[in-house]
Design a protein around this motif. Structure first.
Motif, PDB file in Angstrom:
ATOM      1  N   PHE A 129       0.844  -1.186   0.000  1.00  0.00           N
ATOM      2  CA  PHE A 129       0.000   0.000   0.000  1.00  0.00           C
ATOM      3  C   PHE A 129       0.878   1.233   0.000  1.00  0.00           C
ATOM      4  O   PHE A 129       1.601   1.497   0.957  1.00  0.00           O
ATOM      5  CB  PHE A 129      -0.881  -0.030   1.248  1.00  0.00           C
ATOM      6  N   HIS A 130       0.830   2.016  -1.078  1.00  0.00           N
ATOM      7  CA  HIS A 130       1.632   3.235  -1.128  1.00  0.00           C
ATOM      8  C   HIS A 130       0.761   4.432  -0.809  1.00  0.00           C
ATOM      9  O   HIS A 130       1.108   5.288  -0.010  1.00  0.00           O
ATOM     10  CB  HIS A 130       2.253   3.365  -2.524  1.00  0.00           C
ATOM     11  N   SER A 131      -0.428   4.506  -1.474  1.00  0.00           N
ATOM     12  CA  SER A 131      -1.395   5.549  -1.144  1.00  0.00           C
ATOM     13  C   SER A 131      -2.755   5.031  -1.595  1.00  0.00           C
ATOM     14  O   SER A 131      -2.840   3.946  -2.156  1.00  0.00           O
ATOM     15  CB  SER A 131      -1.069   6.844  -1.852  1.00  0.00           C
ATOM     16  N   VAL A 132      -3.818   5.819  -1.362  1.00  0.00           N
ATOM     17  CA  VAL A 132      -5.152   5.308  -1.642  1.00  0.00           C
ATOM     18  C   VAL A 132      -5.327   4.990  -3.127  1.00  0.00           C
ATOM     19  O   VAL A 132      -6.134   4.151  -3.503  1.00  0.00           O
ATOM     20  CB  VAL A 132      -6.219   6.317  -1.183  1.00  0.00           C
ATOM     21  N   VAL A 133      -4.555   5.666  -3.985  1.00  0.00           N
ATOM     22  CA  VAL A 133      -4.734   5.383  -5.409  1.00  0.00           C
ATOM     23  C   VAL A 133      -3.573   4.605  -6.001  1.00  0.00           C
ATOM     24  O   VAL A 133      -3.604   4.249  -7.165  1.00  0.00           O
ATOM     25  CB  VAL A 133      -4.919   6.683  -6.217  1.00  0.00           C
ATOM     26  N   GLN A 134      -2.521   4.323  -5.227  1.00  0.00           N
ATOM     27  CA  GLN A 134      -1.381   3.628  -5.805  1.00  0.00           C
ATOM     28  C   GLN A 134      -0.970   2.413  -4.985  1.00  0.00           C
ATOM     29  O   GLN A 134      -0.772   2.513  -3.767  1.00  0.00           O
ATOM     30  CB  GLN A 134      -0.187   4.581  -5.906  1.00  0.00           C
ATOM     31  N   PHE A 135      -0.864   1.264  -5.644  1.00  0.00           N
ATOM     32  CA  PHE A 135      -0.464   0.034  -4.963  1.00  0.00           C
ATOM     33  C   PHE A 135       0.702  -0.549  -5.739  1.00  0.00           C
ATOM     34  O   PHE A 135       0.619  -0.721  -6.941  1.00  0.00           O
ATOM     35  CB  PHE A 135      -1.621  -0.961  -4.935  1.00  0.00           C
ATOM     36  N   LEU A 136       1.800  -0.857  -5.028  1.00  0.00           N
ATOM     37  CA  LEU A 136       3.001  -1.329  -5.706  1.00  0.00           C
ATOM     38  C   LEU A 136       3.118  -2.832  -5.562  1.00  0.00           C
ATOM     39  O   LEU A 136       3.204  -3.337  -4.450  1.00  0.00           O
ATOM     40  CB  LEU A 136       4.233  -0.669  -5.080  1.00  0.00           C
ATOM     41  N   PRO A 137       3.126  -3.577  -6.681  1.00  0.00           N
ATOM     42  CA  PRO A 137       3.348  -5.015  -6.570  1.00  0.00           C
ATOM     43  C   PRO A 137       4.753  -5.261  -6.049  1.00  0.00           C
ATOM     44  O   PRO A 137       5.714  -4.696  -6.559  1.00  0.00           O
ATOM     45  CB  PRO A 137       3.200  -5.523  -8.002  1.00  0.00           C
ATOM     46  N   THR A 138       4.841  -6.080  -5.000  1.00  0.00           N
ATOM     47  CA  THR A 138       6.122  -6.298  -4.328  1.00  0.00           C
ATOM     48  C   THR A 138       6.338  -7.780  -4.145  1.00  0.00           C
ATOM     49  O   THR A 138       5.388  -8.547  -4.014  1.00  0.00           O
ATOM     50  CB  THR A 138       6.083  -5.630  -2.941  1.00  0.00           C
ATOM     51  N   THR A 139       7.620  -8.172  -4.136  1.00  0.00           N
ATOM     52  CA  THR A 139       7.937  -9.572  -3.840  1.00  0.00           C
ATOM     53  C   THR A 139       9.011  -9.600  -2.778  1.00  0.00           C
ATOM     54  O   THR A 139      10.061  -8.991  -2.939  1.00  0.00           O
ATOM     55  CB  THR A 139       8.461 -10.285  -5.091  1.00  0.00           C
ATOM     56  N   ALA A 140       8.749 -10.315  -1.688  1.00  0.00           N
ATOM     57  CA  ALA A 140       9.751 -10.466  -0.632  1.00  0.00           C
ATOM     58  C   ALA A 140      10.292 -11.883  -0.705  1.00  0.00           C
ATOM     59  O   ALA A 140       9.541 -12.839  -0.857  1.00  0.00           O
ATOM     60  CB  ALA A 140       9.118 -10.215   0.725  1.00  0.00           C
ATOM     61  N   THR A 141      11.624 -11.996  -0.609  1.00  0.00           N
ATOM     62  CA  THR A 141      12.250 -13.320  -0.748  1.00  0.00           C
ATOM     63  C   THR A 141      12.744 -13.800   0.600  1.00  0.00           C
ATOM     64  O   THR A 141      13.380 -13.046   1.333  1.00  0.00           O
ATOM     65  CB  THR A 141      13.453 -13.210  -1.700  1.00  0.00           C
ATOM     66  N   ILE A 142      12.443 -15.064   0.925  1.00  0.00           N
ATOM     67  CA  ILE A 142      12.938 -15.649   2.174  1.00  0.00           C
ATOM     68  C   ILE A 142      13.632 -16.942   1.826  1.00  0.00           C
ATOM     69  O   ILE A 142      13.077 -17.799   1.150  1.00  0.00           O
ATOM     70  CB  ILE A 142      11.775 -15.903   3.124  1.00  0.00           C
ATOM     71  N   LEU A 143      14.875 -17.076   2.298  1.00  0.00           N
ATOM     72  CA  LEU A 143      15.657 -18.258   1.949  1.00  0.00           C
ATOM     73  C   LEU A 143      15.610 -19.275   3.064  1.00  0.00           C
ATOM     74  O   LEU A 143      15.522 -18.917   4.233  1.00  0.00           O
ATOM     75  CB  LEU A 143      17.112 -17.839   1.712  1.00  0.00           C
ATOM     76  N   SER A 144      15.688 -20.541   2.688  1.00  0.00           N
ATOM     77  CA  SER A 144      15.726 -21.586   3.707  1.00  0.00           C
ATOM     78  C   SER A 144      17.106 -21.566   4.363  1.00  0.00           C
ATOM     79  O   SER A 144      18.057 -21.061   3.773  1.00  0.00           O
ATOM     80  CB  SER A 144      15.473 -22.934   3.054  1.00  0.00           C
ATOM     81  N   PRO A 145      17.200 -22.125   5.584  1.00  0.00           N
ATOM     82  CA  PRO A 145      18.489 -22.012   6.297  1.00  0.00           C
ATOM     83  C   PRO A 145      19.676 -22.593   5.530  1.00  0.00           C
ATOM     84  O   PRO A 145      20.782 -22.056   5.587  1.00  0.00           O
ATOM     85  CB  PRO A 145      18.254 -22.772   7.604  1.00  0.00           C
ATOM     86  N   GLU A 146      19.434 -23.679   4.767  1.00  0.00           N
ATOM     87  CA  GLU A 146      20.567 -24.257   4.025  1.00  0.00           C
ATOM     88  C   GLU A 146      21.088 -23.284   2.980  1.00  0.00           C
ATOM     89  O   GLU A 146      22.301 -23.134   2.788  1.00  0.00           O
ATOM     90  CB  GLU A 146      20.145 -25.555   3.329  1.00  0.00           C
ATOM     91  N   VAL A 147      20.140 -22.607   2.298  1.00  0.00           N
ATOM     92  CA  VAL A 147      20.556 -21.671   1.252  1.00  0.00           C
ATOM     93  C   VAL A 147      21.277 -20.476   1.874  1.00  0.00           C
ATOM     94  O   VAL A 147      22.231 -19.953   1.307  1.00  0.00           O
ATOM     95  CB  VAL A 147      19.340 -21.215   0.422  1.00  0.00           C
ATOM     96  N   VAL A 148      20.811 -20.062   3.079  1.00  0.00           N
ATOM     97  CA  VAL A 148      21.479 -18.945   3.750  1.00  0.00           C
ATOM     98  C   VAL A 148      22.918 -19.307   4.054  1.00  0.00           C
ATOM     99  O   VAL A 148      23.839 -18.503   3.823  1.00  0.00           O
ATOM    100  CB  VAL A 148      20.732 -18.571   5.048  1.00  0.00           C
ATOM    101  N   GLU A 149      23.128 -20.529   4.536  1.00  0.00           N
ATOM    102  CA  GLU A 149      24.509 -20.964   4.829  1.00  0.00           C
ATOM    103  C   GLU A 149      25.337 -20.980   3.569  1.00  0.00           C
ATOM    104  O   GLU A 149      26.478 -20.514   3.549  1.00  0.00           O
ATOM    105  CB  GLU A 149      24.474 -22.381   5.416  1.00  0.00           C
ATOM    106  N   ARG A 150      24.748 -21.500   2.500  1.00  0.00           N
ATOM    107  CA  ARG A 150      25.484 -21.599   1.240  1.00  0.00           C
ATOM    108  C   ARG A 150      25.870 -20.224   0.723  1.00  0.00           C
ATOM    109  O   ARG A 150      27.000 -19.978   0.320  1.00  0.00           O
ATOM    110  CB  ARG A 150      24.594 -22.332   0.226  1.00  0.00           C
TER     111      ARG A 150
END
Lengths: 322, 203
Positions: A202-223
């Motif tokens: 939610f940016h403002s009442v007339v503007q919405f920004l498509p967003t993607t949040a990335t979460i890595l599994s612990p193995e990938v974080v170690e790698r």
């Protein structure tokens, strides 16, 4: 009685005087069932019923806009308060959307109800684009769908890729406990190397920004931390508590997922109310325009029928006299 | 004609004065607001759709590690429904890590700490504010920024001691009468929480 006689006479002469305009007007305004042959006065009934229904639609959409505005105010406060929750995780682990992993899971957040503009279609388009981006040899992408609208769209061509689908998220007001239980469910049942949460911020009442949040599994974080890059200095952090680093990383990854999901769900709900507000607003405005045009048509029809009636009477009278 | 000349003379003096007071936007440090390789890869596969934004573009700016130890610790204490403290400069915080109470001063080594239910105290000059927090995580970065994320936090003075005692008794009784592993675990969690609460009120 004299008038009735004149009128009866007028009716006999009227078709000889001006047949064309009357039939032309009749065919444009009256459908066959409504006006049996022989009825002279042009009916304003149809235009009137249309006007009534458009006015009702306008009232309904105006009411829906007010409801969405009040819901928006309540949930916007919650969403803005939760914005501090994901910042520490990004500060620690960085943001790596271009990470190269085998198992991707796309969590698409959408609404259950419709009439909210194009936000759900945007989320689905981006989810499908993620699927395309991560296609290749031994790479797979699965979907976890939250909300009915995205499920309806994704089930058409990616039915076998949907691992889990959840609906009725907003039956009770959104809170962290509910979202953490949901996150727990997803983590238990779905195998992943990277989770991508797709939502509308939610940016403002007339503007919405498509967003993607990335979460890595612990193995990938170690790698990734071993190979350097944005997670390179993760090793420099001391670990307090827990026996091993991997245990802490596991807890950290799960906690990160539930926090980021909570913020994402709130932002998407706020965007949904804002989009519904603007959709209903443009709908009421359209209904108002349609009503103006129908009023003009109604007046024209009414005046035409009066003119026709007068013409018939006068021509009938003049035929008798002269 | 002369009026315009005075205007022309006045403008350069004013602008130089303004430049000294406020830096140009090009002089400020540039924070990266998008992952370039991601945008490139996206555009190649899906050229018609704009790439989605990522959390990096919404991050608040954080300073890099300074060469000398700063005087104050900057604390961000966040909960799911509010940001209790955001970028507050304090002298010290004591956080209840699973390995015990951890005192954090400016210049503390970078740490990731898992938290257990306990008391968080924030020391600023002479005032100390204490919160009882449920578990969470704490990150201490090398640039003397501390992020504490907890699920629930209450100031100590809002806790009712009689309810704590009642809860402790109830959960101890449940623990002794628990049959399945799940019930035992739940009762254990309740006992730990209430004893921590008790300790917070008395200790």
């Amino acid at each position: 009685m004299a008038m009735a006689a004149l009128r009866r006479e007028g009716r006999r002469f009227a078709p000889l005087i001006s047949p064309q305009p009357i039939t032309a007007v009749r065919s444009s305004l009256i459908s066959e069932e409504q006006a049996p042959l022989g009825v002279r006065s042009i009916s304003t009934q149809i235009v009137r019923t249309r006007m009534k229904s458009v006015k009702n639609i306008q009232k309904i959409t105006k009411a829906m806009k007010m409801v969405a505005a009040s819901k928006l105010r309540a949930i916007q406060v919650k969403a803005e308060n939760s914005r501090g929750l994901w910042q520490p995780f990004t500060a620690l682990l960085g943001d790596t959307p271009s990470v190269d992993v085998k198992k991707n899971v796309v969590v698409t957040i959408s609404s259950d109800k419709g009439l909210c503009g194009g936000i759900n279609s945007t989320s689905v388009k981006i989810s499908k684009a993620w699927h395309k981006l991560n296609s290749g040899l031994d790479k797979e992408t699965k979907y976890v769908v939250l909300g009915e609208k995205a499920k309806a769209q994704l089930i058409r061509d990616s039915r076998k890729d949907i691992e889990l689908s959840v609906s009725d998220l907003q039956k009770n007001p959104l809170n962290y406990t509910q979202v953490s239980v949901l996150a727990d469910d997803i983590l238990k049942n779905v195998e992943f190397d990277a989770l991508r949460i797709v939502f509308n911020k939610f940016h403002s009442v007339v503007q919405f920004l498509p967003t993607t949040a990335t979460i890595l599994s612990p193995e990938v974080v170690e790698r990734e931390s071993e190979s350097g890059g944005s997670l390179g200095d993760l090793d420099s952090y001391e670990i307090e508590g827990g026996e091993t680093k991997s245990e802490i990383l596991q807890n950290l990854s799960e906690f990160q997922f539930s926090c980021v999901l909570f913020n994402a769900v709130l932002e998407n709900a706020t965007s949904e109310q804002g989009a519904r507000m603007s959709a209903m607003d443009s709908s009421s405005r359209n209904a108002g325009d349609m009503l103006d045009r129908l009023t003009l048509t109604y007046n024209r029809t009414r005046q035409a029928s009066i003119t026709t009636e007068l013409t018939e009477i006068i021509s009938g009278a003049s035929a008798l006299e002269g | 004609m002369f009026r315009r000349a005075t205007g022309l003379l006045a403008r350069p003096l004013l602008s130089s004065a303004r430049a000294r007071a406020r830096p140009f936007s090009t002089d400020l440090p540039v924070a990266p607001n998008a992952d370039e390789s991601f945008v490139e890869a996206w555009k190649k596969v899906v050229p018609n759709l704009d790439p989605p934004k990522t959390p990096l573009s919404f991050m608040k700016h954080r300073p890099p590690t300074p060469s000398s130890i700063p005087t104050k610790l900057t604390v961000n204490f966040v909960l799911p429904y509010a940001s209790e403290l955001s970028t507050k400069e304090v002298d010290m915080v004591i956080i209840p890590a699973t390995t015990g109470q951890l005192g954090v001063l400016p210049g503390h080594v970078a740490t990731i700490a898992e938290l257990k239910p306990g008391v968080l105290s924030v020391h600023e000059g002479n005032d100390v504010s204490k919160y009882f927090i449920s578990s969470g995580f704490a990150f201490i970065h090398a640039n003397s920024y501390a992020d504490i994320i907890a699920i629930e936090a209450v100031p100590i003075d809002r806790i009712d001691p009689s309810l704590v005692q009642k809860g402790l008794a109830e959960f101890t009784q449940k623990l002794s009468s628990a049959s399945t592993d799940l019930e035992k675990a739940e009762a254990q969690i309740g006992v730990e929480l209430h004893s921590a609460l008790n300790f917070a009120l008395t200790g």
